[in-house]
Structure formats: C-alpha cells, structure tokens
Design an enzyme around this catalytic site. Structure first.
Site, PDB file in Angstrom:
ATOM      1  N   VAL A  86       0.807  -1.229   0.000  1.00 31.95           N
ATOM      2  CA  VAL A  86       0.000   0.000   0.000  1.00 31.95           C
ATOM      3  C   VAL A  86       0.838   1.275   0.000  1.00 31.95           C
ATOM      4  CG1 VAL A  86      -2.076  -0.980   1.026  1.00 31.95           C
ATOM      5  CG2 VAL A  86      -0.293  -0.081   2.524  1.00 31.95           C
ATOM      6  N   ASP A 177     -21.061   0.422   9.808  1.00 30.86           N
ATOM      7  CA  ASP A 177     -21.381  -0.079  11.132  1.00 30.86           C
ATOM      8  C   ASP A 177     -22.393  -1.177  10.845  1.00 30.86           C
ATOM      9  OD1 ASP A 177     -22.805  -0.632  13.518  1.00 30.86           O
ATOM     10  OD2 ASP A 177     -22.049   1.222  14.376  1.00 30.86           O
ATOM     11  N   HIS A 178     -21.963  -2.414  10.890  1.00 31.85           N
ATOM     12  CA  HIS A 178     -22.834  -3.483  10.345  1.00 31.85           C
ATOM     13  C   HIS A 178     -24.141  -3.601  11.128  1.00 31.85           C
ATOM     14  CE1 HIS A 178     -21.016  -5.954  13.492  1.00 31.85           C
ATOM     15  NE2 HIS A 178     -21.935  -6.874  13.272  1.00 31.85           N
ATOM     16  N   GLU A 216     -22.214 -11.518  23.942  1.00 31.95           N
ATOM     17  CA  GLU A 216     -21.677 -12.597  23.107  1.00 31.95           C
ATOM     18  C   GLU A 216     -21.238 -13.744  23.996  1.00 31.95           C
ATOM     19  OE1 GLU A 216     -19.238 -11.266  19.638  1.00 31.95           O
ATOM     20  OE2 GLU A 216     -19.034  -9.494  20.881  1.00 31.95           O
ATOM     21  N   ASP A 235     -14.693  -1.255  20.984  1.00 27.98           N
ATOM     22  CA  ASP A 235     -15.082  -2.273  20.012  1.00 27.98           C
ATOM     23  C   ASP A 235     -16.598  -2.277  19.768  1.00 27.98           C
ATOM     24  OD1 ASP A 235     -14.361  -4.563  18.340  1.00 27.98           O
ATOM     25  OD2 ASP A 235     -15.407  -5.797  19.812  1.00 27.98           O
ATOM     26  N   HIS A 240     -21.621   0.459  17.627  1.00 27.85           N
ATOM     27  CA  HIS A 240     -22.928  -0.185  17.618  1.00 27.85           C
ATOM     28  C   HIS A 240     -23.874   0.355  18.704  1.00 27.85           C
ATOM     29  CE1 HIS A 240     -20.590  -2.635  15.032  1.00 27.85           C
ATOM     30  NE2 HIS A 240     -20.094  -3.437  15.952  1.00 27.85           N
TER      31      HIS A 240
HETATM   32  C1  BG6 Z   1     -17.845  -6.286  15.779  1.00 27.58           C
HETATM   33  C2  BG6 Z   1     -16.856  -6.424  16.895  1.00 27.58           C
HETATM   34  O1  BG6 Z   1     -17.959  -4.945  15.396  1.00 27.58           O
HETATM   35  O2  BG6 Z   1     -19.105  -6.771  16.203  1.00 27.58           O
HETATM   36  C3  BG6 Z   1     -16.749  -7.870  17.357  1.00 27.58           C
HETATM   37  O3  BG6 Z   1     -15.571  -5.986  16.474  1.00 27.58           O
HETATM   38  C4  BG6 Z   1     -18.120  -8.400  17.676  1.00 27.58           C
HETATM   39  O4  BG6 Z   1     -15.887  -7.971  18.481  1.00 27.58           O
HETATM   40  C5  BG6 Z   1     -19.123  -8.133  16.558  1.00 27.58           C
HETATM   41  O5  BG6 Z   1     -18.001  -9.798  17.882  1.00 27.58           O
HETATM   42  C6  BG6 Z   1     -20.520  -8.509  16.974  1.00 27.58           C
HETATM   43  O6  BG6 Z   1     -21.378  -8.449  15.865  1.00 27.58           O
HETATM   44  P1  BG6 Z   1     -22.622  -9.402  15.708  1.00 27.58           P
HETATM   45  O7  BG6 Z   1     -23.249  -9.020  14.420  1.00 27.58           O
HETATM   46  O8  BG6 Z   1     -22.103 -10.806  15.726  1.00 27.58           O
HETATM   47  O9  BG6 Z   1     -23.494  -9.135  16.907  1.00 27.58           O
END
Ligand code: BG6
Length: 479
Positions: A86, A177-178, A216, A235, A240
């Site tokens: 890169v 931000d998924h 989790e 994190d 989130h």
């Molecule tokens: C991520 C974190 O953004 O989200 C992880 O970096 C975490 O540590 C994850 O496990 C949790 O996402 P989900 O969709 O499995 O609840």
C-alpha cells in the site's frame, strides 16, 4: 433493470472479514441479479496469490450458499488478485492498469468502489494514492467503504478523517457499522415513526428506562492482538451501542432522507451527558469457566497476562436535554457471557393512579438471534376480582423468514451501489461518539489498580446489577 455496474477494489482481500462477510454478500447480490455481467473485483493484499488461488478462496467462502458449482464458477471468474504494497506508488500504477482493463472487459463505465478492510493505519495512505495515481475515474462514481475501527479516539479519528477528506468527500464515504444493516436495527425507526400508537407513547415523560444488551458467548478468539488494545468500549460502545441509542432517542426527522436522519442522529449524539464514570460506568473482564473449557481473558493468545482491558461494559447514558434527562439508558455489552443476544427493552412507568396491581409495560426489540418484537401489557386475569396479569403480544419472525432475509452486509453493499448513505455512520456521529467514549476511557486509564472480574458464561460482574439497583431498577433480560 436492477443490474448495477461496479468495479470493486478490496484492500485486505486475504482477510477473515472478506471471506466471512464480503464474498458471501457479493454472491447474494449476484444471485439476485444486482451484480451480473458488469462487475469485477480486484482483491489486493501483501501476499502473493494467483488469480486462480484467489478465485478458489472466493469459491470456498460461498461454498455453503452457492446455487451450483457452475454458478460459483461463473461468479468467481469476475475476481482477480493483485499483490500490493500500500505504500508503493508503483503498485498503484499496476492496479490502475488492471482496473482499467477490467473496466472495459466488463463494460463497467467507470464506477468504482474502493473497499478498505484492513488496518486503519493505512487508510490515509491508500486514499491519497488512489487520487494521485488516478485510480479515481472521471466517468463513473467513486465510493469508498471503510471498515471500523475508525481511529482509536477522537484525535486519531480526526486525523484519519482529514487525511481521507483530502482525496474523497464525505458523500463518497461509507463508514460501515454493520449493526445499521441489521433488519431489526433498521426497524427501530420504522416502529417508532410509522405507528401512531408507539410514537405517542415513546414519550420521555412516560418512559421509565431503555435497556440495550449486546452480549456474546464467544471470547476474543484469534483477535487478541487487536482486542487487547481496543476493549469492549471501543469495540462495541463507540459504534454499535451509540448508534442504537441515537436511533432510539432521536427526534422524528422531517423526512426519511439521509440528510434529515443524519441531522437528528447527530443532534442526539451531541447531546449525550458526559457521564460520571465512577458512578455510571462499570467495566469487567472474563475469568476462566469453572469446568476449565474456556480460558480467562488474560490467558488468551496475544493478550497481556496482566491486561486491564475490559471485555465487558455496562453504563448509564443520560441525554442532556429537557426532554430526555429523566430517562436513563442502560447499556451493556461483553464477551464470554451467557448467551449471544442483541436486544432492546423499553420500559414504561406505571400509570399515575395505579387502579390495579399492574406490572410495567414493556416493549422488547429482538435484534438477534431472534428477530421481531414483543409488547407486554396488563390484562385482567379471568375470574372474580380485578387482578392483572401480564400478557405478551408478539411479532416474532420465523426461523425460515430470518434465514431468507438479507444479511447486514448484503444490504449495506447494495446501499453503496445505490449511493444511499442513510444506514452508514457519518463523520459528525463518529466524532461525537468518540468524544463520549474518550471521557470514559480516560477515567479508566487513570485507575489501573483493579478491574472487576466475571465468570465466563455469566451476565457480567455484580457491579453491573448494582448499577441499576442504585436507581431502583433491574436488568429486564436476565437469563
Ligand atoms: C464487531 C466487533 O464490530 O461486532 C466484534 O468488532 C463483535 O468484536 C461483533 O463480535 C458482533 O457483531 P454481531 O453481528 O455478531 O453481533
């Protein structure tokens, strides 16, 4: 036609996220016809891979979801690999040549999506080179997808943002931000603003608290190196959790446009009260499980044996506005907890007169693994007298429906193709979130003496329950 044209250039193509999320998401878009003849993907990373090897990696990534071998073959034939340093501008020339040739081979008309899925240390370097070595086209759109973490605090994220802004404008940036791609997170605004019955009762005067739980069961797995420097606050909370807080408490936007939604989310995030960290925030770290099956956090690979990093956070968030000041928002998130669950509980106060022996009314939004929502109300128990019992009205999605719903990454990648930035994190939101989180981080950094521990597979340290007890409340979700 639904078919889109795009050339993807993925930085970090050999990584875990690419295989776990991106290739399957692209494949789903492909099976649905959004990507068809006019797309190509260039994967880049340091490693020397051949196109063939890369295509096999892609095929492996979609193994469990492919419709047929032939289909997987055709899909993966759109993928090329280019080993890449890169920092080396020469390499961007090679990349440009490949990009231009794929652009004409697949008639893509200059649309480019640059996907930065690697250490943020290099985001600035990459975007500068993309501009200087003219990988940015003039005839199509040029969009940049950025994976978290977006910096490690306000200052570093600002520097990063400035660097990227030298080459790309905010409206070309898609910060992932998924959680914002999850169906039930998107449903928050839908439930709040398409139902008069909910909208009217979503009233800070009558709400007693909101609880957000993102737990989790897994530990840090192979991510010890990253996680030990990050911790649960950076994190999960910075992104989130605070995004969910903003969706739950923002004012109704004038319309459902990116700008109007962004404006209200930003106003909310900028009005978070700086917490009294000692009183209002709790951290914790997991210990080994009793049966020895799970290690303590400190014994995980690439984790400092004396680490003070938190794997659990609970806190009370207060919004500093006349409207919301009296509604505490309790949040908690952690690794190695009892279950994998993401849910929101919204509680109403009891009625003023309490004519009957009522329970609290409660709305639960299940984000995952279950999806749907439930409302708990009081109902007269059948028979003599006027005794109430709680009943639950429930709208839960079937397992089959959940399985068929598009996954977060798939929806977000489609939004990028469509140029829709509504479900992404904008700079102002990111900055306000870092500001909030930095304050907590700084307070914890000063206290390096001790961190509360919690047993693996529990709901966190006692301090988390005590936090609510002080306010005469308790966690609704308590498996
Ligand atoms: C991520 C974190 O953004 O989200 C992880 O970096 C975490 O540590 C994850 O496990 C949790 O996402 P989900 O969709 O499995 O609840």
């Amino acid at each position: 036609s639904t078919e889109k044209k795009a050339l993807y250039i993925i930085f970090g193509a050999t990584g875990d996220l690419a295989s776990r999320k991106l290739y399957p998401a692209l494949y789903r878009l492909y099976t649905k016809g959004y990507l068809k003849d006019h797309f190509a993907v260039i994967g880049t990373a340091r490693r020397e891979w051949s196109d063939e090897y890369y295509q096999n990696v892609v095929k492996d990534a979609i193994e469990s979801i492919k419709e047929s071998d032939q289909d997987a073959e055709e899909f993966s034939s759109h993928f090329r690999y280019q080993s890449h340093n890169v920092k080396d501008s020469e390499h961007y020339h090679t990349l440009k040549e490949l990009a231009d040739s794929l652009d004409s081979e697949y008639a893509i008309d200059g649309n480019r999506i640059f996907y930065l899925s690697m250490s943020p240390t290099f985001f600035g370097t990459i975007t500068t080179h993309l501009r200087d070595q003219e990988l940015v086209t003039q005839n199509g759109f040029n969009r940049v997808i950025i994976e978290k973490p977006f910096g490690t605090d306000l200052e570093s994220s600002k520097e990063l943002n400035d660097e990227i802004n030298d080459s790309f404008d905010e409206d070309q940036l898609y910060r992932i931000d998924h959680y914002l791609g999850k169906e039930m997170v998107q449903d928050i605004l839908a439930l709040r603003f398409s139902n008069r019955i909910i909208q009217e009762s979503w009233n800070p005067e009558t709400l007693s608290s909101i609880q957000i739980t993102l737990t989790e069961d897994l530990g840090v797995e192979e991510r010890g190196e990253y996680y030990d420097k990050s911790g649960a606050l950076r994190d999960m909370v910075q992104n989130h959790v605070l995004q969910i807080v903003s969706l739950l408490t923002m004012d109704e936007p004038d319309s459902f446009s990116t700008d109007n939604v962004r404006k209200e989310k930003l106003a909310l995030l900028e009005s978070l009260k700086q917490p009294d960290v000692k009183e209002e925030f709790v951290r914790g770290q997991y210990q080994a499980s009793k049966d020895g099956a799970c290690k303590a956090y400190r014994d995980e690979e690439k984790v400092d044996p004396e680490s003070m990093t938190e794997t659990f956070v609970a806190g009370k968030i207060v919004i500093d506005s006349d409207k919301w000041r009296n509604v505490p928002i309790y949040i908690r998130t952690g690794k190695r907890m009892k279950e994998k669950t993401s849910r929101i509980d919204v509680l109403w106060k009891k009625t003023e007169k309490q004519l009957f022996d009522e329970s609290d009314s409660l709305l639960t939004i299940h984000i995952s693994p279950e999806e749907g929502f439930e409302i708990q109300l009081n109902d007269k128990a059948i028979g003599p007298g006027m005794h109430m019992h709680p009943v639950t009205l429930s709208s839960m999605r079937s397992e089959e429906t959940i399985k068929e719903s598009p996954e977060a990454y798939e929806k977000l990648l489609l939004d990028v193709l469509d140029g829709d930035e509504t479900h992404f994190a904008h700079w102002g939101e990111v900055a306000a979130s870092w500001k909030f989180v930095d304050h907590i981080r700084n307070a914890w950094n000063e206290d390096t003496e001790s961190i509360p521990f919690y047993p693996a597979h529990s709901m966190g340290p006692q301090e988390s329950d005590d936090l609510l007890l002080k306010d005469g409340q308790k966690w609704i979700y308590n498996p």
